[in-house]
Design an enzyme around this catalytic site. Structure first.
Site, PDB file in Angstrom:
ATOM      1  N   HIS A 158       0.799  -1.055   0.121  1.00  0.00           N
ATOM      2  CA  HIS A 158       0.062   0.170  -0.088  1.00  0.00           C
ATOM      3  C   HIS A 158       0.600   1.439  -0.206  1.00  0.00           C
ATOM      4  O   HIS A 158       2.131   1.382   0.184  1.00  0.00           O
ATOM      5  CB  HIS A 158      -0.719  -0.235   1.304  1.00  0.00           C
ATOM      6  CG  HIS A 158      -0.014   0.223   2.374  1.00  0.00           C
ATOM      7  ND1 HIS A 158       0.472  -1.382   3.064  1.00  0.00           N
ATOM      8  CD2 HIS A 158       0.483   1.006   3.345  1.00  0.00           C
ATOM      9  CE1 HIS A 158       1.073  -0.714   4.425  1.00  0.00           C
ATOM     10  NE2 HIS A 158       1.167   0.759   4.327  1.00  0.00           N
ATOM     11  N   HIS A 184       5.503   6.498  -1.171  1.00  0.00           N
ATOM     12  CA  HIS A 184       6.091   5.024  -1.437  1.00  0.00           C
ATOM     13  C   HIS A 184       6.140   4.222  -0.624  1.00  0.00           C
ATOM     14  O   HIS A 184       5.067   4.040  -0.292  1.00  0.00           O
ATOM     15  CB  HIS A 184       7.969   4.858  -0.333  1.00  0.00           C
ATOM     16  CG  HIS A 184       7.035   5.192   1.064  1.00  0.00           C
ATOM     17  ND1 HIS A 184       6.953   6.550   1.743  1.00  0.00           N
ATOM     18  CD2 HIS A 184       7.339   4.728   1.885  1.00  0.00           C
ATOM     19  CE1 HIS A 184       6.711   6.008   3.054  1.00  0.00           C
ATOM     20  NE2 HIS A 184       7.286   4.897   3.122  1.00  0.00           N
TER      21      HIS A 184
HETATM   22  P1  2AM Z   1       4.756   3.009   5.208  1.00  0.00           P
HETATM   23  O1  2AM Z   1       4.831   1.013   5.291  1.00  0.00           O
HETATM   24  O2  2AM Z   1       4.099   3.107   3.910  1.00  0.00           O
HETATM   25  O3  2AM Z   1       6.235   3.492   5.291  1.00  0.00           O
HETATM   26  C1  2AM Z   1       0.992   0.385   8.420  1.00  0.00           C
HETATM   27  O4  2AM Z   1       1.519   0.653   9.603  1.00  0.00           O
HETATM   28  C2  2AM Z   1       1.300   1.609   7.510  1.00  0.00           C
HETATM   29  O5  2AM Z   1       1.774   2.906   8.445  1.00  0.00           O
HETATM   30  C3  2AM Z   1       2.842   1.066   7.888  1.00  0.00           C
HETATM   31  O6  2AM Z   1       3.149   0.593   6.389  1.00  0.00           O
HETATM   32  C4  2AM Z   1       3.931   2.413   7.356  1.00  0.00           C
HETATM   33  O7  2AM Z   1       4.222   3.194   6.259  1.00  0.00           O
HETATM   34  C5  2AM Z   1       3.141   3.206   8.482  1.00  0.00           C
HETATM   35  N1  2AM Z   1       3.535   3.289  10.448  1.00  0.00           N
HETATM   36  C6  2AM Z   1       3.572   2.332  10.791  1.00  0.00           C
HETATM   37  N2  2AM Z   1       3.755   3.112  11.832  1.00  0.00           N
HETATM   38  C7  2AM Z   1       3.882   5.117  11.575  1.00  0.00           C
HETATM   39  C8  2AM Z   1       4.299   5.421  12.859  1.00  0.00           C
HETATM   40  N3  2AM Z   1       4.709   5.031  13.341  1.00  0.00           N
HETATM   41  N4  2AM Z   1       4.755   6.834  12.358  1.00  0.00           N
HETATM   42  C9  2AM Z   1       4.560   7.427  10.493  1.00  0.00           C
HETATM   43  N5  2AM Z   1       3.807   6.243   9.555  1.00  0.00           N
HETATM   44  C10 2AM Z   1       4.065   4.687  10.640  1.00  0.00           C
END
Ligand code: 2AM
Length: 196
Positions: free
Chosen positions: A42, A130
């Site tokens: 995603h 991304h």
């Molecule tokens: P990303 O993988 O696209 O970078 C679901 O957990 C999604 O939210 C993850 O895939 C991550 O995105 C994003 N995410 C998780 N923890 C996070 C945090 N503490 N701060 C910002 N984005 C976060």
């Protein structure tokens, strides 16, 4: 519940990326990386962190309103890189300005709620659209082999140009940590509604 808002690439775009990424799994050290699963690929628009279930209806209403104000657009998965020594990602090309505008609007709506709630959301840096392909380091610092695998994989992805696909909506996702990993499920989905 732990929530985030995301856009899903189409099955054709996912399939193409899966074929592109498959050889990367064979790089030296790649077995030490935590590769994301194709089924959960995603693009995160905004991460909310913990939100009480009773606040989800108002959040949904605000996101539904946001969706009405933005148009469908077209993207390609393209290029790749890494965030430091931690994350291997695939980038985006095409009408990325439209995705950025949408992400900004979603972030504004979600920030209003999460600011009120406090929580574990990280301070917002510049939005960098991304798709996360792999993560390095389990708790501690990634080792030399992991870092090398991440670097080489990022270089291999640099020339990647995926097919064009439509972004027609976005979804509110729930993330549950079960059996040692995060599992994602769709809470609600909205179609982008602005007329051309
Ligand atoms: P990303 O993988 O696209 O970078 C679901 O957990 C999604 O939210 C993850 O895939 C991550 O995105 C994003 N995410 C998780 N923890 C996070 C945090 N503490 N701060 C910002 N984005 C976060």
């Amino acid at each position: 519940m732990r929530l985030f808002v995301a856009v899903d690439p189409t099955p054709a775009a996912v399939q193409e990326l899966a074929v592109t990424a498959a050889p990367l799994h064979a790089l030296p050290g790649a077995e030490r990386l935590r590769w994301t699963e194709q089924e959960s690929w995603h693009l995160t628009l905004a991460f909310l962190g913990e939100v009480p279930a009773d606040r989800v209806p108002e959040l949904g209403a605000a996101l539904a309103q946001t969706a009405l104000g933005y148009r469908a657009h077209r993207l390609r998965l393209a290029g790749g890189g890494r965030f430091g020594d931690r994350v291997l990602w695939v980038g985006l090309a095409g009408q990325t300005w439209a995705l950025r505008a949408l992400a900004r609007a979603v972030l504004q709506v979600t920030t209003e709620l999460t600011a009120e709630l406090g929580g574990d959301r990280e301070p917002e840096l510049e939005y960098h659209p991304h798709l996360t392909l792999a993560r390095a380091g389990r708790g501690g610092h990634p080792g030399r082999e992991e870092r090398a695998a991440l670097r080489t994989a990022a270089e291999e992805l640099a020339e990647f140009q995926g097919v064009d696909w439509p972004v027609t909506g976005f979804q509110l996702m729930r993330s549950d940590f079960t059996a040692g990993r995060y599992r994602y499920s769709v809470v609600d989905r909205w179609t982008l509604g602005a007329a051309d």
